[in-house]
Design an enzyme around this catalytic site. Structure first.
Site, PDB file in Angstrom:
ATOM      1  N   ASP A 188      -5.911  -7.088   4.843  1.00 39.03           N
ATOM      2  CA  ASP A 188      -7.077  -6.649   4.077  1.00 39.03           C
ATOM      3  C   ASP A 188      -7.860  -7.869   3.588  1.00 39.03           C
ATOM      4  OD1 ASP A 188      -8.835  -5.073   2.674  1.00 39.03           O
ATOM      5  OD2 ASP A 188      -7.471  -4.660   1.017  1.00 39.03           O
TER       6      ASP A 188
ATOM      7  N   TYR B 218       0.825  -1.215   0.000  1.00 42.79           N
ATOM      8  CA  TYR B 218       0.000   0.000   0.000  1.00 42.79           C
ATOM      9  C   TYR B 218       0.859   1.264   0.000  1.00 42.79           C
ATOM     10  CZ  TYR B 218      -4.172  -2.749   0.836  1.00 42.79           C
ATOM     11  OH  TYR B 218      -5.213  -3.631   0.708  1.00 42.79           O
TER      12      TYR B 218
ATOM     13  N   ASP C 231      -1.366 -18.524   3.053  1.00 44.12           N
ATOM     14  CA  ASP C 231      -2.276 -19.378   2.272  1.00 44.12           C
ATOM     15  C   ASP C 231      -2.901 -20.449   3.173  1.00 44.12           C
ATOM     16  OD1 ASP C 231       0.451 -19.929   2.277  1.00 44.12           O
ATOM     17  OD2 ASP C 231       0.431 -21.141   0.463  1.00 44.12           O
TER      18      ASP C 231
END
Ligand code: NAI
Length: 340
Positions: free
Chosen positions: A232, A128, A208
């Site tokens: 997020d 970000y 994952d």
């Protein structure tokens, strides 16, 4: 009533469903008897005409003055256009901790065992950082920035909260098997902070596997600390376990300022239809009330919501009902009055 505190709070109504859900939260707060003087300010696309910028200095100054804000979602154009105002706001005010409690008691869980986890998402760096460029025709580059300072403070925020709230377990989520430098540094910082909190069990999980475990056995998670992008994605996944984006609240907390907002975005597909679920914003506002020291009112709103949800009436379409936003708000306010 005469010596009751009046809180001065900045309100950014936001885009799409933002004005509908923030107005709902204001009604619920008022019904619980908390007096707030709202300073309503602009941000996002709607601010451009008036201020020639998406994040006006007046908006930032209002939050700097009041220290606390309630915010509706702001739309970010995809692929082109201006950069995310949400990201800009978090970085400018150094709101480094994005705290997202995910509880099945508050929603309509798809699991039988109760889910009660709190996600701490780093809020100021990672992918970000917005450092992107085209480096050759057909080749684009985006830089993932991870610093020791930001990683240590989000880890301290997570462990500190866990200790204060009598939680027993913190998971650090990473991909340090592949990103050995950046996620390796994040993990190293989490390990150092974990050593400061010997009473809290510390575990690490690759992102994952975390996604899979969260779908299959979400109740194993207690406090979860992640970088910005993983945070997020994983928090939207977690929201899906307890009723969806309409019920999960959030807070952006720094050392000086706090901005409360739901996990969800501006939901352009349902904006203006009067059917947005206001619960996530009401719960975000409730986190704000606790931050302001209004814990009695916050307890009452929380109890009213639990009672309201237990009856499974006046639910908005995202929760399988047919109620409007206003009907849901009225239903919650009726429960607040009952609990007086
Ligand atoms: P979104 O969260 O706005 O919507 C995803 C899906 O969830 C949609 O089907 C929507 O109808 C549903 N939904 C979301 N909130 C709901 C609610 N309260 N009640 C009922 N249904 C709800 O995510 P999307 O579509 O990816 O993003 C839309 C815009 O919002 C984008 O411009 C994005 O950048 C922005 N956004 C802003 C955020 C913020 O201001 N903090 C956070 C996330 C997205």
């Amino acid at each position: 009533m005469s010596n009751q505190t009046t809180h001065h709070i900045t309100l950014i109504p936001g885009d799409g469903i933002g004005p509908e859900v923030t107005s709902a939260a204001r009604k619920v707060i008022a019904a619980a008897g908390v007096v707030i003087d709202w300073e309503i300010v602009d941000a996002g696309a709607g601010a451009i005409d008036k201020f020639d910028t998406t994040l006006p200095e007046e908006t930032l100054n209002s939050i700097r003055k009041n220290k606390v804000a309630l915010k509706g979602p702001l739309t970010t154009p995809i692929g082109t256009g201006f950069r995310s105002v949400n990201v800009e706001l978090r970085k400018t005010l150094d709101l480094y901790s994005n705290v997202r409690p995910v509880r099945s008691a508050m929603g309509i869980s798809v699991h039988h065992q109760p889910i009660n986890m709190v996600i701490f998402r780093e809020n100021t760096e990672d992918l970000y950082a917005g450092l992107e460029q085209d480096i050759a025709p057909g080749v684009a580059q985006s830089l993932k920035i991870i610093t020791e300072k930001a990683s240590l403070r989000i880890a301290r925020a997570a462990f500190g909260w866990a200790e204060k709230n009598n939680r027993k377990l913190v998971h650090a989520v990473h991909k340090a098997n592949i990103m050995k430098k950046s996620d390796g540094l994040f993990l190293d910082c989490c390990r150092r902070v974990a050593a400061e909190f010997p009473k809290i069990t510390y575990k690490e999980i690759i992102v994952d596997n975390c996604a899979m475990q969260m779908v299959m056995r979400p109740y194993q998670f207690d406090v979860v600390v992640l970088g910005n992008l993983y945070g997020d994605i994983i928090s939207d996944l977690a929201a899906g376990l307890v009723g969806g984006l309409g019920v999960v609240p959030g807070a952006n907390i720094g050392d000086e300022y706090a901005v409360f907002e739901s996990v969800h975005g501006s939901a352009p597909d349902i904006a203006g239809k009067g059917i947005a679920n206001p619960m996530a914003t009401i719960l975000s506002a409730n986190m704000m009330l606790r931050h302001l020291g209004e814990s009695k009112a916050a307890d009452r709103i929380q109890a009213a919501i639990v009672l309201f949800l237990s009856e499974k009436q006046f639910l908005t379409p995202d929760l399988g009902g047919t109620a409007t936003t206003d009907e849901m708000v009225e239903g919650i306010i009726n429960k607040i009055k009952l609990l007086r």
